[in-house]
Motif scaffolding. Structure first.
Motif, mmCIF file in Angstrom:
data_model
loop_
_atom_site.group_PDB
_atom_site.id
_atom_site.type_symbol
_atom_site.label_atom_id
_atom_site.label_comp_id
_atom_site.label_asym_id
_atom_site.label_seq_id
_atom_site.Cartn_x
_atom_site.Cartn_y
_atom_site.Cartn_z
ATOM 1 N N ILE A 205 0.865 -1.168 0.000
ATOM 2 C CA ILE A 205 0.000 0.000 0.000
ATOM 3 C C ILE A 205 0.907 1.225 0.000
ATOM 4 O O ILE A 205 1.665 1.440 0.945
ATOM 5 N N ARG A 206 0.843 1.983 -1.065
ATOM 6 C CA ARG A 206 1.793 3.078 -1.234
ATOM 7 C C ARG A 206 1.279 4.348 -0.555
ATOM 8 O O ARG A 206 0.817 5.292 -1.197
ATOM 9 N N THR A 207 1.379 4.358 0.759
ATOM 10 C CA THR A 207 1.013 5.529 1.541
ATOM 11 C C THR A 207 2.112 6.582 1.432
ATOM 12 O O THR A 207 3.204 6.332 0.909
ATOM 13 N N TYR A 208 1.814 7.750 1.963
ATOM 14 C CA TYR A 208 2.823 8.814 2.016
ATOM 15 C C TYR A 208 4.027 8.336 2.821
ATOM 16 O O TYR A 208 5.181 8.544 2.427
ATOM 17 N N LYS A 209 3.768 7.686 3.944
ATOM 18 C CA LYS A 209 4.854 7.143 4.786
ATOM 19 C C LYS A 209 5.698 6.155 3.990
ATOM 20 O O LYS A 209 6.931 6.210 4.026
ATOM 21 N N PHE A 210 5.047 5.265 3.274
ATOM 22 C CA PHE A 210 5.777 4.254 2.519
ATOM 23 C C PHE A 210 6.687 4.885 1.474
ATOM 24 O O PHE A 210 7.865 4.539 1.365
ATOM 25 N N THR A 211 6.160 5.821 0.688
ATOM 26 C CA THR A 211 6.953 6.409 -0.390
ATOM 27 C C THR A 211 8.114 7.231 0.143
ATOM 28 O O THR A 211 9.203 7.230 -0.435
ATOM 29 N N LYS A 212 7.912 7.931 1.256
ATOM 30 C CA LYS A 212 9.000 8.719 1.825
ATOM 31 C C LYS A 212 10.109 7.824 2.381
ATOM 32 O O LYS A 212 11.293 8.127 2.240
ATOM 33 N N GLU A 213 9.739 6.738 3.020
ATOM 34 C CA GLU A 213 10.751 5.825 3.548
ATOM 35 C C GLU A 213 11.439 5.067 2.417
ATOM 36 O O GLU A 213 12.632 4.764 2.503
ATOM 37 N N GLU A 214 10.693 4.766 1.367
ATOM 38 C CA GLU A 214 11.305 4.130 0.202
ATOM 39 C C GLU A 214 12.347 5.056 -0.421
ATOM 40 O O GLU A 214 13.438 4.627 -0.808
ATOM 41 N N GLU A 215 12.023 6.333 -0.486
ATOM 42 C CA GLU A 215 12.940 7.320 -1.039
ATOM 43 C C GLU A 215 14.181 7.483 -0.156
ATOM 44 O O GLU A 215 15.305 7.602 -0.652
ATOM 45 N N ALA A 216 13.957 7.472 1.173
ATOM 46 C CA ALA A 216 15.075 7.643 2.106
ATOM 47 C C ALA A 216 15.926 6.388 2.231
ATOM 48 O O ALA A 216 17.106 6.453 2.549
#
Length: 574
Positions: A205-216
């Motif tokens: 589930i690509r939440t805001y949290k998920f995408t930011k942590e994926e980026e980091a």
């Protein structure tokens, strides 16, 4: 236990759309599937495999991470045709990427994490919060899998044309600090059935949290349940089902900005009126808010329940034709500890007497709310409820968790006793209470057509051991006067465990139990996972068909089935 309300707590990019008409909502999890009908049918796919990592490793960054899109989803989705899977599959997210030597910020953050974990925060973690214990075995996360054909054994019933989808925690990174199963990023495991064939996929589930942590490349947000214990960050997530069986995150649905805080993971859909009844709770007064959603998709105003005197854990509710029913159990929130980090954020209040709150479904305020004390009755999930004697009495069936003091920290010691509680509203007291089985039973389902109406049958997971599901049982409430209501049992064999069952009725109608039970199973000996279909009417819940899945499915939480007919009803939503 259900974790979808915490697995999906992060906010999505807001959808700039008006509330659609004719929206249908699932009854178990806060997701909605859209059939992407305008996309071209894909070519037959060759079997696609991915390499997954199941060991516990440190959070690191990929040498070339895929940047998440930061653009809001506005207006209609693109009408571009959907090319074949081999050419169109998006990059798959695999857990625990290997760090690039040049990732200085990742190196520094990991060094700081090591310092805190090893020298500052040295309090021992219990087995329910230690990542090495919580994410062991088949709880270990997996990577994404694009739509891939499964091997069908037997004949899949025609009434199962559609998609079965189940959620699970599946964190993107393994934290070193406290972690609870309810803290995962969230993954959906979907199996689409069409023409007797089955296509399976697993997607984060690509939440805001998920995408930011994926980026980091590492976890940067706190684990709310383990650290804050607050599951009220839930949002209604919208997903799209593509013709080839893929699941794509569309965004967050907030009913035209009317859903401001969050909602339960267990909204109730009336099978006759089509209305949705739900609630939200939290550590700030009013601690409980009740609301409903009309058949046109319009959310009605919140009804604050100020008689809910302290912030308590309210995970599920029940409805009848006349009333909405809420638990007030002994697991309470501790707001001061929650926001300061001084002490556990949730705990058991031994002196508190559990209550059941009953309010008319269409109440405009809480003036008609009645609270009835039910000593020792701490239910997390309801099975069903209905009215009797012209609405003077309410019958509630739910699994009572004992001993409740172990609910958060020692789940392995819990026993769930299925009980039937009869409440007389005129007298304001319990007039009947009976255990329906001696077994450890949770995650109960019924024929959805009987939700809020008197039902005879329920199907429940055998939690033995508590952390796993060793089998499924069928209960007959007409035998409530006897010692045990279990009339059928299906065991999955040694080292083979399942998940929550879901009931799908046959197209022709028929009796209440005339249908099939669906679930995922995992054989810990062979490492294989399967999708199984059981005959709900048979005396032994016979397995009539199964699908060998191309990837392991970790143990998870709740699921639902959306028929092809219901998918077509939603095809015009953009």
């Amino acid at each position: 236990m259900d974790a979808i309300s915490s697995s999906f707590h992060a906010s999505f990019p807001r959808l700039n759309r008006t509330t659609p008409s004719g929206v249908t909502f699932p009854t178990i999890t806060n997701i909605r599937l859209e059939w992407a009908h305008d996309q071209a049918q894909p070519a037959t796919h060759s079997r696609t495999t991915t390499t997954t990592t199941t060991g516990l490793t440190r959070a690191t960054q990929s040498p070339s991470p895929r940047p998440p899109s930061t653009e809001p989803i506005i207006g209609k989705r693109a009408e571009a045709p959907h090319p074949p899977l081999e050419k169109a599959a998006r990059p798959l997210r695999q857990p625990y990427k290997v760090a690039s030597p040049s990732s200085l910020h990742v190196t520094l953050c990991n060094a700081l994490d090591d310092l805190i974990s090893n020298f500052i925060d040295r309090h021992p973690l219990g087995s329910s919060f230690n990542p090495k214990d919580v994410l062991a075995g088949n709880y270990a996360p997996i990577g994404e899998l694009p739509p891939t054909k499964g091997t069908v054994e037997g004949r899949l019933p025609s009434c199962l044309e559609g998609v079965y989808i189940r959620n699970g925690p599946n964190p993107q990174f393994i934290p070193k600090a406290a972690y609870h199963l309810f803290d995962g990023d969230g993954m959906l495991h979907a199996i689409q059935i069409s023409g007797g064939q089955a296509t399976f996929c697993s997607r984060f589930i690509r939440t805001y949290k998920f995408t930011k942590e994926e980026e980091a490349g590492l976890p940067i947000y706190p684990n709310f349940f383990a650290l804050a214990g607050f599951a009220g960050f839930m949002r209604l997530a919208v997903f799209m089902l593509t013709p080839d069986g893929d699941v794509e995150t569309v965004g967050r649905w907030d009913f035209g900005r009317e859903l401001r805080m969050g909602m339960t993971a267990h909204p109730k859909v009336d099978p006759v009126t089509g209305e949705v009844f739900a609630f939200r709770y939290g550590p700030i007064p009013p601690f409980l808010n009740y609301f409903r959603i009309g058949v046109d998709g319009t959310k009605q105003p919140d009804i604050p329940i100020f008689s809910f005197r302290q912030p308590s854990f309210v995970h599920d509710m029940a409805i009848t034709e006349r009333y909405a029913i809420f638990p007030d159990i002994q697991i309470v929130m501790k707001p001061l500890a929650m926001f300061t980090g001084m002490g556990p954020p949730m705990g058991c209040e031994a002196r508190k007497v559990p209550r059941v709150g009953i309010i008319p479904r269409y109440a405009s305020d809480e003036s008609e709310m009645k609270w009835i004390e039910v000593p020792g009755f701490n239910f997390v999930h309801s099975v069903n409820a209905w009215d009797e004697n012209g609405g003077e009495e309410v019958v509630l069936v739910a699994a009572n968790v004992v001993p409740v003091e172990h609910m958060l920290e020692r789940m392995d010691l819990l026993h769930c006793c299925l009980e039937m509680v009869r409440i007389n509203l005129r007298e304001g007291k319990v007039v009947g209470r009976r255990a329906l089985s001696r077994r450890n039973l949770e995650w109960g389902v019924i024929n959805p057509k009987f939700l809020g109406r008197k039902s005879r049958y329920a199907f429940m997971a055998i939690r033995d051991p508590m952390s796993k599901v060793s089998g499924i049982v069928k209960l007959d409430f007409d035998r409530a006067c006897g010692e045990d209501c279990v009339v059928a049992t299906r065991s999955f064999g040694e080292k083979c465990f399942a998940g929550e069952p879901f009931f799908v009725g046959k197209e022709e109608g028929g009796d209440e139990d005339d249908g099939y039970l669906l679930t995922y199973t995992h054989n810990e000996g062979s490492g294989e996972s399967s999708f199984v279909v059981m005959d709900a009417k048979s005396s032994t819940l016979d397995i009539v068909a199964s699908v060998r899945l191309p990837q392991r499915v970790p143990y998870g939480f709740h699921g639902l089935f959306v028929s092809q007919t219901d998918l077509q009803k939603q095809k015009n939503w953009k």
